[in-house]
Design an enzyme around this catalytic site. Structure first.
Site, PDB file in Angstrom:
ATOM      1  N   ALA A  32       0.866  -1.187   0.000  1.00  0.00           N
ATOM      2  CA  ALA A  32       0.000   0.000   0.000  1.00  0.00           C
ATOM      3  C   ALA A  32       0.903   1.238   0.000  1.00  0.00           C
ATOM      4  O   ALA A  32       0.802   2.113   0.866  1.00  0.00           O
ATOM      5  CB  ALA A  32      -0.970  -0.013   1.180  1.00  0.00           C
ATOM      6  N   HIS A  37       6.971   5.918   1.462  1.00  0.00           N
ATOM      7  CA  HIS A  37       7.812   4.790   1.030  1.00  0.00           C
ATOM      8  C   HIS A  37       8.713   5.218  -0.131  1.00  0.00           C
ATOM      9  O   HIS A  37       9.897   4.867  -0.174  1.00  0.00           O
ATOM     10  CB  HIS A  37       6.940   3.623   0.527  1.00  0.00           C
ATOM     11  N   SER A 185       0.492   7.533   5.643  1.00  0.00           N
ATOM     12  CA  SER A 185       0.406   6.185   6.202  1.00  0.00           C
ATOM     13  C   SER A 185      -0.530   5.375   5.321  1.00  0.00           C
ATOM     14  O   SER A 185      -1.521   5.917   4.802  1.00  0.00           O
ATOM     15  CB  SER A 185      -0.177   6.275   7.618  1.00  0.00           C
TER      16      SER A 185
END
Ligand code: PAF
Length: 281
Positions: A32, A37, A185
């Site tokens: 996800a 990231h 997140s």
């Protein structure tokens, strides 16, 4: 970019690279993927010859079965994102591939995993250490990258490599935020429109709190943060603590330590969000 489901195939490729003395950077993820990231992957790609990303939703770190079931999974979308982010290899193992047998290891992190997240998600960090140590063993990188949003996780992983004598450098990268300040997140995807809108009040309050450290003592500031966030009907603070950035011990006055971090967990309906901010004098 190559995708590997099996550790033997990945390791064969890695052996060839080791012979060529290539420097390997590793970004473990649960998928996800978002800009947070991607920032880790870009940092790894700029520091190393080869960047490896793992995508594995680790059942051992979920103390709530529903949370594991609901965890967002977008493997095809993730792989497409990685193609443009500077990733060379993606490792997408199954649960059986990682846990060939039950992992009963218990790590001793002293008090590091007894506070904050560790207190509210009992066993969570032991599960994180189980999977990260296994992934480190498989990938054997020179450097591994973690987001500072999971600050306690970063401190515990640094401790883990120290305890296990694993020669991997652990780097923490800054929190990446949405335009309205909400820390990125994977769990943000689970919020309803109203919940999402109100969640930015968490970081807004933390930023304001940082400007109050000359006016309020530690206890007053902690109470102010909790009361302010709880005044929003969508939000309920689970904990807010101000700790030193090495031992994660609560501080009682601002002068006690040089590097203080305010760490918070907030329930937004059934979703739990975490964030943190530096409170350095
Ligand atoms: O931070 C995460 O996404 C996970 O805890 C990690 C480090 C990938 C281990 O499963």
């Amino acid at each position: 970019m190559k995708v590997f489901d099996y550790k033997a195939d990945l390791q064969k490729e890695l052996r060839d690279l080791a012979q060529k003395n290539k420097k390997i950077g590793f970004v473990p993820t649960m998928g996800a993927l978002h800009e947070g990231h991607i920032s880790l992957i870009k940092k790894s790609a700029s520091d190393n010859d080869i960047t490896i990303v793992s995508i594995f939703v680790n059942p051992n770190q979920f103390n709530d079965k529903k949370d594991l079931e609901n965890y967002p999974r977008f493997i095809d979308k993730d792989i497409n994102l990685l193609k443009n982010a500077g990733c060379d290899f993606v490792f997408t193992p199954s649960v059986k591939e990682i846990y060939t047998e039950e992992d009963n290891r218990i790590f001793d992190f002293g008090d590091l995993d007894k506070v904050m997240e560790g207190k509210h998600r009992v066993g969570h960090f032991n599960g994180v250490a189980q999977v990260v140590s296994k992934l480190f063993n498989i990938v054997n990188p020179d450097v591994a990258y973690f987001g500072r949003k999971d600050f306690q996780q970063y401190v515990i992983i640094k401790k883990m490599v120290e305890i296990l004598n694993i020669p991997i450098k652990i780097i923490a990268c800054p929190i990446v935020r949405e335009k309205d300040g909400l820390a990125m997140s994977s769990r943000n995807l689970l919020l309803s429109k109203d919940q999402r809108k109100n969640s930015s009040f968490i970081s807004e309050t933390l930023f304001k709190a940082r400007n109050l450290i000359n006016k309020l003592n530690v206890k007053e500031l902690k109470d102010w943060v909790v009361d302010t966030i709880n005044s929003n009907p969508f939000l309920e603070v689970e904990y807010f603590d101000i700790v030193d950035d090495v031992e994660l011990k609560s501080i009682n006055n601002w002068q006690e330590q040089n590097n203080n971090v305010g760490c918070i967990a907030v329930k937004v309906g059934k979703i739990r969000l975490i964030d943190n901010i530096n409170f350095n004098l």
